[in-house]
Design a protein around this motif. Structure first.
Motif, mmCIF file in Angstrom:
data_model
loop_
_atom_site.group_PDB
_atom_site.id
_atom_site.type_symbol
_atom_site.label_atom_id
_atom_site.label_comp_id
_atom_site.label_asym_id
_atom_site.label_seq_id
_atom_site.Cartn_x
_atom_site.Cartn_y
_atom_site.Cartn_z
ATOM 1 N N HIS A 34 20.753 -6.874 28.699
ATOM 2 C CA HIS A 34 20.352 -6.620 27.303
ATOM 3 C C HIS A 34 19.178 -6.103 27.785
ATOM 4 C CE1 HIS A 34 18.668 -8.061 23.007
ATOM 5 N NE2 HIS A 34 19.261 -6.565 22.938
ATOM 6 N N LEU A 35 18.324 -6.300 28.608
ATOM 7 C CA LEU A 35 16.964 -6.101 29.299
ATOM 8 C C LEU A 35 17.395 -5.287 29.880
ATOM 9 C CD1 LEU A 35 15.674 -9.332 30.594
ATOM 10 C CD2 LEU A 35 15.269 -8.478 28.749
ATOM 11 N N LEU A 36 18.532 -4.534 30.440
ATOM 12 C CA LEU A 36 18.254 -3.083 31.433
ATOM 13 C C LEU A 36 18.443 -2.766 30.164
ATOM 14 C CD1 LEU A 36 20.661 -3.908 34.165
ATOM 15 C CD2 LEU A 36 18.296 -3.012 34.253
ATOM 16 N N TYR A 37 19.021 -2.380 29.076
ATOM 17 C CA TYR A 37 19.308 -1.517 28.050
ATOM 18 C C TYR A 37 17.844 -1.547 27.363
ATOM 19 C CZ TYR A 37 19.975 0.268 22.699
ATOM 20 O OH TYR A 37 19.673 0.688 21.733
ATOM 21 N N VAL A 38 16.967 -2.635 27.251
ATOM 22 C CA VAL A 38 15.693 -2.556 26.292
ATOM 23 C C VAL A 38 15.245 -1.617 27.173
ATOM 24 C CG1 VAL A 38 13.618 -4.036 26.029
ATOM 25 C CG2 VAL A 38 15.825 -4.647 25.502
ATOM 26 N N ASN A 39 14.726 -1.715 28.962
ATOM 27 C CA ASN A 39 14.283 -0.766 30.004
ATOM 28 C C ASN A 39 14.956 0.561 30.401
ATOM 29 O OD1 ASN A 39 12.055 -0.095 32.103
ATOM 30 N ND2 ASN A 39 12.956 -1.579 33.294
ATOM 31 N N SER A 40 15.741 1.093 29.371
ATOM 32 C CA SER A 40 16.198 2.341 30.200
ATOM 33 C C SER A 40 16.250 3.038 28.865
ATOM 34 C CB SER A 40 17.798 2.061 29.214
ATOM 35 O OG SER A 40 18.262 2.196 28.432
ATOM 36 N N PRO A 41 16.405 4.718 28.821
ATOM 37 C CA PRO A 41 15.682 5.874 28.374
ATOM 38 C C PRO A 41 16.413 6.073 27.150
ATOM 39 C CG PRO A 41 15.939 6.748 30.037
ATOM 40 C CD PRO A 41 16.229 5.176 30.059
ATOM 41 N N LEU A 42 17.730 5.503 26.857
ATOM 42 C CA LEU A 42 18.440 5.245 25.828
ATOM 43 C C LEU A 42 17.829 4.258 24.971
ATOM 44 C CD1 LEU A 42 20.856 6.248 24.287
ATOM 45 C CD2 LEU A 42 22.399 3.744 25.523
ATOM 46 N N PHE A 43 17.519 3.084 25.232
ATOM 47 C CA PHE A 43 16.093 2.392 24.212
ATOM 48 C C PHE A 43 15.513 3.230 23.520
ATOM 49 C CE2 PHE A 43 13.663 -0.911 22.847
ATOM 50 C CZ PHE A 43 14.537 -1.615 21.710
ATOM 51 N N ILE A 44 14.731 3.798 24.372
ATOM 52 C CA ILE A 44 13.742 4.238 24.163
ATOM 53 C C ILE A 44 13.963 5.643 22.931
ATOM 54 C CG2 ILE A 44 10.639 5.335 24.896
ATOM 55 C CD1 ILE A 44 11.316 2.543 25.936
ATOM 56 N N GLN A 45 14.703 6.063 23.218
ATOM 57 C CA GLN A 45 15.124 7.365 22.417
ATOM 58 C C GLN A 45 15.714 6.570 20.964
ATOM 59 O OE1 GLN A 45 15.235 11.182 22.762
ATOM 60 N NE2 GLN A 45 15.267 10.665 20.835
ATOM 61 N N ARG A 46 16.208 6.031 21.044
ATOM 62 C CA ARG A 46 16.471 5.158 19.659
ATOM 63 C C ARG A 46 15.311 4.546 19.074
ATOM 64 N NH1 ARG A 46 19.535 -0.368 18.542
ATOM 65 N NH2 ARG A 46 19.698 -0.601 16.522
#
Length: 397
Positions: free
Chosen positions: A345-357
């Motif tokens: 979950h943290l890898l997702y939060v710290n990803s460009p994909l989450f920033i874009q969301r």
């Protein structure tokens, strides 16, 4: 002479910075319309209704004509929204003193923070347009079952296309049309609020005000807290919905266990648990409340060390709402905040994909300068744009 010039320049800059720092105001006293659901979802209208500018809005003939058009249960047209924006600008120019008070309160509240860099005229127009568009969003969703961002989570508890529901909507429309409205926006606003109540989606006010209900006990301990003793002022634990009818998911329990260990290590004096009534639809359990119960009863974390966000329905708003709690409760926002979850979950939060969301769904990113400190937590600086209230999220604006 040169030294004097530099001193005056420094003084002007200092005064300018000081003035700018008044927005948003952590001591701002929110106004009340007498309707908590209105204040939570449409604070812009609450200000128009309760401030002196209301007298000028009542007498504006152009706005009065639009008010009659808004009496129908239908979407506001782009032309109607533009005309109202033009009229608001005209009233603002004609009556600068009450207009200045309106803008000042809007900026101090922080609820329009997404537009805080705009000049007053644009600031006002964007706030109106966003609120009017949100009325369309609510009407479309809860009268027509169309256009919802998260239909599986946010839909009405009744079947809105059924004849019985449509009859109820028409009854609501007839009642609103019979009422006398002093201000142009009131018919459309009352339609949106009425639809939320018909749909039984009033979660936005279930626990308000948080600082006087779920979080009162914890906030009372803040004055005695030595914030400098801890690396971080607070850790946010991200919620996880149950897959069935259980009160709390195994994933949420696991994240709570991680947080309890980090709390024992004295990395932060407080924990924010975040998650609303999400899944399954209609559940009576709020993730944040159940996570606090688990932390206190099973993991023996003191209750007055835990703050609850019982509204968030997504990771984006988990973080946004935690920043709001941090700022409005008086925690130091110049320090980094912890975010606790499982590794993936943290890898997702710290990803460009989450920033874009975040950019797509919120219009901004609620955190800055993310650092992955460990497999179980990352840290970030809170972004105060998170204070911005989004009326397109009527269950958690």
């Amino acid at each position: 002479m040169l030294r004097c010039f530099f001193f005056i320049g420094f003084l002007v800059i200092s005064l300018s910075v000081h003035c700018q720092s008044t927005y948003p105001d952590p001591h701002y006293q929110f106004r009340s319309s007498g309707d908590k659901l209105q204040d939570r979802n449409f604070y812009f209208f609450t200000l128009l209704q309760t401030l002196p500018i209301s007298r000028q809005l009542e007498t504006d003939t152009g706005l009065a004509r639009l008010g009659k058009a808004y009496e129908q249960v239908r979407l506001l047209t782009s032309e109607e929204i533009k005309q109202a924006g033009d009229a608001l600008e005209r009233v603002m120019q004609q009556y600068p003193s009450p207009a200045a008070q309106l803008i000042d309160e809007m900026r101090k509240s922080g609820l329009f923070q997404l537009y805080e860099k705009e000049e007053d005229k644009t600031f006002l127009r964007k706030s109106w347009e966003n609120t009017a568009d949100a009325i369309n969003y609510i009407v479309n969703g809860y009268a027509n079952n169309l256009g919802m961002r998260y239909p599986a989570i946010d839909s009405a508890s009744a079947y809105v296309l059924s004849p019985a529901y449509k009859t109820t909507v028409q009854t609501l429309a007839g009642k609103i049309k019979k009422e006398k409205h002093k201000l142009f926006f009131q018919p459309a606003m009352k339609t949106a609020l009425g639809l939320l109540r018909l749909a039984k989606r009033t979660e936005a006010i279930s626990y308000e005000p948080l600082e006087q209900t779920l979080n009162k006990q914890t906030i009372a301990t803040f004055p005695a807290t030595d914030w400098d003793k801890y690396p971080y002022p607070v850790m946010l634990v991200l919620g996880a919905s149950p897959s069935g009818t259980e009160a709390i998911s195994d994933m949420a329990k696991s994240r709570c266990a991680i947080a309890a260990k980090l709390y024992e290590q004295k990395l932060a004096p407080y924990i924010i648990v975040s998650g609303g009534h999400v899944r399954p639809p209609g559940t009576r359990y709020a993730e944040g409340i159940e996570m606090k119960r688990y932390l206190t009863t099973e993991l023996k974390v003191p209750a007055n060390a835990i703050l609850v966000d019982p509204y968030a329905r997504h990771t984006t708003t988990n973080i946004r709402n935690a920043v709001r709690i941090m700022w409005r409760s008086g925690m130091p926002v110049d320090k980094r905040m912890m975010c606790v979850s499982d590794t993936w979950h943290l890898l997702y939060v710290n990803s460009p994909l989450f920033i874009q969301r975040c950019q797509t769904e919120l219009g901004y990113t609620p955190m800055n300068k993310i650092k992955q400190e460990d497999t179980s937590y990352l840290t970030f600086l809170p972004d105060l744009t998170s204070l911005h209230a989004d009326p397109h999220e009527p269950l958690d604006p």
